[in-house]
Design a protein around this motif. Structure first.
Motif, PDB file in Angstrom:
ATOM      1  N   ILE A 162       0.865  -1.173   0.000  1.00  0.00           N
ATOM      2  CA  ILE A 162       0.000   0.000   0.000  1.00  0.00           C
ATOM      3  C   ILE A 162       0.897   1.218   0.000  1.00  0.00           C
ATOM      4  N   ASN A 163       0.676   2.102  -0.940  1.00  0.00           N
ATOM      5  CA  ASN A 163       1.466   3.333  -1.040  1.00  0.00           C
ATOM      6  C   ASN A 163       0.530   4.516  -1.205  1.00  0.00           C
ATOM      7  N   PHE A 164       1.076   5.694  -1.010  1.00  0.00           N
ATOM      8  CA  PHE A 164       0.314   6.909  -1.205  1.00  0.00           C
ATOM      9  C   PHE A 164       0.909   7.661  -2.384  1.00  0.00           C
ATOM     10  N   ALA A 165       0.033   8.195  -3.205  1.00  0.00           N
ATOM     11  CA  ALA A 165       0.464   8.956  -4.368  1.00  0.00           C
ATOM     12  C   ALA A 165      -0.327  10.265  -4.396  1.00  0.00           C
ATOM     13  N   GLY A 166       0.089  11.146  -5.250  1.00  0.00           N
ATOM     14  CA  GLY A 166      -0.611  12.409  -5.389  1.00  0.00           C
ATOM     15  C   GLY A 166      -0.071  13.457  -4.451  1.00  0.00           C
ATOM     16  N   LYS A 167      -0.795  14.545  -4.374  1.00  0.00           N
ATOM     17  CA  LYS A 167      -0.388  15.678  -3.541  1.00  0.00           C
ATOM     18  C   LYS A 167      -0.817  15.465  -2.099  1.00  0.00           C
ATOM     19  N   LYS A 168      -0.140  16.154  -1.184  1.00  0.00           N
ATOM     20  CA  LYS A 168      -0.509  16.052   0.226  1.00  0.00           C
ATOM     21  C   LYS A 168      -1.947  16.485   0.452  1.00  0.00           C
ATOM     22  N   SER A 169      -2.382  17.478  -0.304  1.00  0.00           N
ATOM     23  CA  SER A 169      -3.744  17.982  -0.141  1.00  0.00           C
ATOM     24  C   SER A 169      -4.788  17.016  -0.696  1.00  0.00           C
ATOM     25  N   ASN A 170      -4.390  16.140  -1.590  1.00  0.00           N
ATOM     26  CA  ASN A 170      -5.315  15.186  -2.201  1.00  0.00           C
ATOM     27  C   ASN A 170      -4.617  13.842  -2.419  1.00  0.00           C
ATOM     28  N   PRO A 171      -4.240  13.164  -1.320  1.00  0.00           N
ATOM     29  CA  PRO A 171      -3.504  11.901  -1.483  1.00  0.00           C
ATOM     30  C   PRO A 171      -4.411  10.781  -2.000  1.00  0.00           C
ATOM     31  N   MET A 172      -3.803   9.874  -2.728  1.00  0.00           N
ATOM     32  CA  MET A 172      -4.497   8.682  -3.222  1.00  0.00           C
ATOM     33  C   MET A 172      -3.806   7.454  -2.642  1.00  0.00           C
ATOM     34  N   VAL A 173      -4.595   6.485  -2.294  1.00  0.00           N
ATOM     35  CA  VAL A 173      -4.051   5.217  -1.833  1.00  0.00           C
ATOM     36  C   VAL A 173      -3.892   4.312  -3.057  1.00  0.00           C
ATOM     37  N   VAL A 174      -2.716   3.720  -3.198  1.00  0.00           N
ATOM     38  CA  VAL A 174      -2.439   2.827  -4.314  1.00  0.00           C
ATOM     39  C   VAL A 174      -2.098   1.453  -3.740  1.00  0.00           C
ATOM     40  N   ILE A 175      -2.904   0.478  -4.086  1.00  0.00           N
ATOM     41  CA  ILE A 175      -2.684  -0.899  -3.624  1.00  0.00           C
ATOM     42  C   ILE A 175      -2.153  -1.696  -4.811  1.00  0.00           C
ATOM     43  N   THR A 176      -0.995  -2.337  -4.620  1.00  0.00           N
ATOM     44  CA  THR A 176      -0.383  -3.067  -5.729  1.00  0.00           C
ATOM     45  C   THR A 176      -0.010  -4.485  -5.312  1.00  0.00           C
ATOM     46  N   LEU A 177       0.085  -5.335  -6.308  1.00  0.00           N
ATOM     47  CA  LEU A 177       0.592  -6.689  -6.128  1.00  0.00           C
ATOM     48  C   LEU A 177       1.752  -6.839  -7.091  1.00  0.00           C
ATOM     49  N   SER A 178       2.893  -7.269  -6.592  1.00  0.00           N
ATOM     50  CA  SER A 178       4.070  -7.454  -7.439  1.00  0.00           C
ATOM     51  C   SER A 178       4.295  -8.935  -7.676  1.00  0.00           C
ATOM     52  N   THR A 179       4.452  -9.294  -8.943  1.00  0.00           N
ATOM     53  CA  THR A 179       4.727 -10.678  -9.304  1.00  0.00           C
ATOM     54  C   THR A 179       5.467 -10.717 -10.635  1.00  0.00           C
ATOM     55  N   ILE A 180       6.316 -11.720 -10.799  1.00  0.00           N
ATOM     56  CA  ILE A 180       6.982 -11.900 -12.089  1.00  0.00           C
ATOM     57  C   ILE A 180       6.161 -12.813 -12.995  1.00  0.00           C
ATOM     58  N   SER A 181       5.058 -13.332 -12.462  1.00  0.00           N
ATOM     59  CA  SER A 181       4.223 -14.255 -13.211  1.00  0.00           C
ATOM     60  C   SER A 181       3.071 -13.517 -13.898  1.00  0.00           C
ATOM     61  N   GLU A 182       3.129 -13.465 -15.206  1.00  0.00           N
ATOM     62  CA  GLU A 182       2.048 -12.841 -15.967  1.00  0.00           C
ATOM     63  C   GLU A 182       0.754 -13.645 -15.779  1.00  0.00           C
ATOM     64  N   ILE A 183       0.887 -14.947 -15.665  1.00  0.00           N
ATOM     65  CA  ILE A 183      -0.283 -15.815 -15.450  1.00  0.00           C
ATOM     66  C   ILE A 183      -0.993 -15.417 -14.169  1.00  0.00           C
ATOM     67  N   LEU A 184      -0.237 -15.306 -13.078  1.00  0.00           N
ATOM     68  CA  LEU A 184      -0.817 -14.961 -11.790  1.00  0.00           C
ATOM     69  C   LEU A 184      -1.446 -13.566 -11.826  1.00  0.00           C
ATOM     70  N   ALA A 185      -0.784 -12.620 -12.440  1.00  0.00           N
ATOM     71  CA  ALA A 185      -1.310 -11.250 -12.520  1.00  0.00           C
ATOM     72  C   ALA A 185      -2.665 -11.241 -13.221  1.00  0.00           C
ATOM     73  N   LYS A 186      -2.797 -11.974 -14.314  1.00  0.00           N
ATOM     74  CA  LYS A 186      -4.067 -12.026 -15.044  1.00  0.00           C
ATOM     75  C   LYS A 186      -5.144 -12.727 -14.228  1.00  0.00           C
ATOM     76  N   GLU A 187      -4.754 -13.789 -13.508  1.00  0.00           N
ATOM     77  CA  GLU A 187      -5.730 -14.496 -12.689  1.00  0.00           C
ATOM     78  C   GLU A 187      -6.252 -13.619 -11.560  1.00  0.00           C
ATOM     79  N   VAL A 188      -5.351 -12.903 -10.905  1.00  0.00           N
ATOM     80  CA  VAL A 188      -5.755 -12.030  -9.806  1.00  0.00           C
ATOM     81  C   VAL A 188      -6.688 -10.939 -10.324  1.00  0.00           C
ATOM     82  N   LYS A 189      -6.388 -10.435 -11.481  1.00  0.00           N
ATOM     83  CA  LYS A 189      -7.245  -9.411 -12.085  1.00  0.00           C
ATOM     84  C   LYS A 189      -8.653  -9.942 -12.297  1.00  0.00           C
ATOM     85  N   SER A 190      -8.773 -11.208 -12.650  1.00  0.00           N
ATOM     86  CA  SER A 190     -10.111 -11.784 -12.889  1.00  0.00           C
ATOM     87  C   SER A 190     -10.851 -12.149 -11.605  1.00  0.00           C
ATOM     88  N   LEU A 191     -10.115 -12.281 -10.497  1.00  0.00           N
ATOM     89  CA  LEU A 191     -10.784 -12.636  -9.241  1.00  0.00           C
ATOM     90  C   LEU A 191     -11.425 -11.419  -8.622  1.00  0.00           C
TER      91      LEU A 191
END
Length: 191
Positions: A162-191
């Motif tokens: 979980i990271n924060f992006a954007g300006k201090k006045s308008n921060p956005m929460v960015v949730i990411t999953l890191s993987t070297i597996s394209e298969i897993l990334a596509k599967e997670v996207k579909s879940l």
């Protein structure tokens, strides 16, 4: 396009595979993308705790050819939490030790010699997951939403951030999953 008109994602000459095609424009035999398989009876074959452990293994672990599995965790506290959940969910007597080369812990769930519910699950499903070939166990796609959510919690616990992006006045929460597996990334996207 509002989805109350009915339609599906599928091959669309204007937009490619990701495009939206109205239901009335689908042709017999045309391929469509199926987001996930649904368990019509909505019967769980895995508990939430079992799915959580599977997500953790897929995220930070590996399953070898002999179906032994281990997970690398960064803190002793995380190791103790995983041990409690895994041992209860899969009737294990797991072990962990300080990693020799890293400031981390190696968590051993199964070994080639150990026969337990988890290694039996891997064998019965012919499930091995490592490196860029990591993928989601097939039966996760047919589980009730609460079990799928538990699997994703385990996966994101292992490889998410979980990271924060954007300006201090308008921060956005960015949730990411890191993987070297394209298969897993596509599967997670579909879940």
């Amino acid at each position: 396009m509002s989805h109350n008109k009915g339609g599906t994602f599928g091959p669309n000459q204007k937009k490619g595979i990701q495009g939206w095609t109205e239901l009335k424009n689908l042709k017999i035999g045309q391929k469509i993308a199926c987001v996930r398989k649904y368990n019509i009876d909505n019967i769980a074959t895995l508990t939430e705790q079992q799915a959580l452990v599977l997500g953790w293994i897929v995220g930070h672990g590996h399953i070898a050819k002999n179906y032994s599995s281990e997970v690398t965790v960064s803190t002793l506290q995380e190791c103790r939490i995983l041990k409690k959940i895994a041992d209860e969910a899969w009737s294990l007597m797991s072990k962990y030790a300080k990693h020799k080369d890293k400031n981390a812990f190696r968590f051993y769930l199964t070994s080639g010699r150990m026969k337990n519910k988890l290694s039996q699950y891997f064998r019965e499903n012919n499930f091995r997951s490592t490196g860029n070939q990591k993928h989601t166990p097939k039966d996760i796609f047919t589980q009730p939403q609460r079990v799928v959510a538990a699997y994703l919690r385990g996966l994101f616990q292992a490889d998410g951030s979980i990271n924060f992006a954007g300006k201090k006045s308008n921060p956005m929460v960015v949730i990411t999953l890191s993987t070297i597996s394209e298969i897993l990334a596509k599967e997670v996207k579909s879940l």
